[in-house]
Design a protein around this motif. Sequence first.
Motif, short mmCIF file in Angstrom:
data_model
loop_
_atom_site.label_atom_id
_atom_site.label_comp_id
_atom_site.label_asym_id
_atom_site.label_seq_id
_atom_site.Cartn_x
_atom_site.Cartn_y
_atom_site.Cartn_z
N MET A 12 -0.14 -10.80 -2.46
CA MET A 12 -1.46 -11.37 -2.66
C MET A 12 -1.40 -12.89 -2.67
N PHE A 13 -2.53 -13.54 -2.49
CA PHE A 13 -2.56 -14.99 -2.37
C PHE A 13 -2.42 -15.67 -3.73
N THR A 14 -1.76 -16.80 -3.75
CA THR A 14 -1.57 -17.57 -4.97
C THR A 14 -2.60 -18.69 -5.04
N SER A 15 -2.61 -19.40 -6.17
CA SER A 15 -3.53 -20.53 -6.32
C SER A 15 -3.22 -21.62 -5.30
N ILE A 16 -1.95 -21.77 -4.97
CA ILE A 16 -1.57 -22.76 -3.95
C ILE A 16 -2.13 -22.35 -2.59
N ASP A 17 -2.08 -21.03 -2.32
CA ASP A 17 -2.66 -20.52 -1.07
C ASP A 17 -4.14 -20.86 -1.00
N TYR A 18 -4.85 -20.64 -2.12
CA TYR A 18 -6.29 -20.88 -2.14
C TYR A 18 -6.62 -22.36 -1.99
N ASP A 19 -5.74 -23.23 -2.49
CA ASP A 19 -5.92 -24.66 -2.26
C ASP A 19 -5.88 -24.97 -0.76
N THR A 35 -10.70 -14.49 0.52
CA THR A 35 -11.14 -13.60 -0.56
C THR A 35 -11.49 -12.22 -0.03
N ARG A 36 -12.22 -12.19 1.08
CA ARG A 36 -12.59 -10.91 1.67
C ARG A 36 -11.37 -10.16 2.19
N LEU A 37 -10.43 -10.87 2.79
CA LEU A 37 -9.21 -10.25 3.29
C LEU A 37 -8.42 -9.63 2.14
N GLU A 38 -8.33 -10.34 1.02
CA GLU A 38 -7.62 -9.80 -0.13
C GLU A 38 -8.30 -8.54 -0.64
N GLU A 39 -9.63 -8.51 -0.65
CA GLU A 39 -10.35 -7.30 -1.06
C GLU A 39 -10.02 -6.13 -0.14
N ARG A 78 -6.50 -4.75 -0.77
CA ARG A 78 -6.39 -3.98 -2.01
C ARG A 78 -6.99 -2.57 -1.88
N ASP A 79 -7.86 -2.38 -0.88
CA ASP A 79 -8.55 -1.10 -0.71
C ASP A 79 -7.63 -0.13 0.04
N GLU A 80 -7.22 0.95 -0.63
CA GLU A 80 -6.31 1.93 -0.04
C GLU A 80 -6.91 2.61 1.19
N ALA A 81 -8.21 2.59 1.30
CA ALA A 81 -8.86 3.21 2.46
C ALA A 81 -8.52 2.48 3.75
N ASN A 82 -8.00 1.27 3.63
CA ASN A 82 -7.68 0.47 4.82
C ASN A 82 -6.19 0.49 5.15
N ASP A 83 -5.42 1.38 4.52
CA ASP A 83 -3.97 1.38 4.72
C ASP A 83 -3.56 1.65 6.16
N LEU A 116 -5.05 0.50 8.80
CA LEU A 116 -5.46 -0.60 9.68
C LEU A 116 -4.35 -1.64 9.78
N THR A 117 -4.28 -2.28 10.93
CA THR A 117 -3.27 -3.32 11.13
C THR A 117 -3.71 -4.62 10.46
N PRO A 118 -2.81 -5.53 10.19
CA PRO A 118 -3.20 -6.83 9.63
C PRO A 118 -4.22 -7.56 10.50
N GLU A 119 -4.06 -7.43 11.80
CA GLU A 119 -5.00 -8.09 12.71
C GLU A 119 -6.41 -7.53 12.53
N GLN A 120 -6.50 -6.20 12.43
CA GLN A 120 -7.81 -5.56 12.25
C GLN A 120 -8.45 -5.99 10.93
N LEU A 121 -7.64 -6.04 9.88
CA LEU A 121 -8.17 -6.45 8.57
C LEU A 121 -8.63 -7.91 8.60
N PHE A 122 -7.86 -8.75 9.26
CA PHE A 122 -8.23 -10.16 9.34
C PHE A 122 -9.55 -10.34 10.10
N LEU A 123 -9.69 -9.66 11.23
CA LEU A 123 -10.92 -9.77 12.02
C LEU A 123 -12.12 -9.21 11.26
N THR A 124 -11.89 -8.14 10.50
CA THR A 124 -12.96 -7.59 9.67
C THR A 124 -13.39 -8.60 8.61
#
Length: 255
Positions: A1-8, A20-24, A27-32, A34-42
């Motif tokens: 997950m992203f750190t405070s430095i990441d958010y800076d 923030t949306r990507l992190e959500e 965390r959602d097991e329903a998206n397991d 999906l590829t990272p690319e798909q999650l990022f584009l979503t």
Amino acid sequence: MFTSIDYDKFRALRVTHVATRLEELLRDEANDDLTPEQLFLTAVDDTLEQRRLNKIDRLIRQAGFPIPHATIAEIDYREGRGITPVRMKRYANHAWRADATNLLIVSPTGGGKTFLACAIGIAACHNEHSVTYARMDDLARRLVIARHDGIKHQQLLNELSEVDLLIIDDFLTVGIDSDAASDLFAVLANREHRAPTMIVSQSGPAYWVEALPDRVAADSIVNRLAHHAREIKLGSVDMRKTRDEEARASDGHWE
């Protein structure tokens, strides 16, 4: 997950909402599956949609509609009103920036002009057009007050001239002085062939010429408004009276 430095870093890049949306989504097991690319584009698509909705809300607030929840879907098409769902759908989807044709909405008092104007204006906001709504008497008052400060006066004239859709309600229901008429002329001259103006009134162009204080300016103002315009005549159905009667007949009504 992203750190405070990441958010800076995200804030520096102005992509905090995407992160923030990507992190959500992660965390959602329903998206397991999906590829990272798909999650990022979503996450990107969701963020863009939220920004669009926020922009629409801002446009509606800034417009100053007296009925901020009016919609095309709630328009009453009963016989005698002179409007149809097909025609209103065209106005709901209209590209106002691309068409400088004015719109005149005319009916006797109680005909539902203001609701219709707000519904069309709010639909324009949903299409991401900037809109300004003003009653003629209030607009004239604002112009007179602004005249005491040259900079503010010019800023107001510029705002009225540049907005994608200018709605003037209760047009010449009460008279205006020559200074306000002069400012109105300037605004309409600036908007001519560039941006549309919606006029909402109990009367038509023939009366406007007589009601304006200066005949030469009146001819020019009315010419600019009426000779390049569509017109909606709402007929004689008193919607205010009709709504009141419907409310009184409802089960929850009391006096």
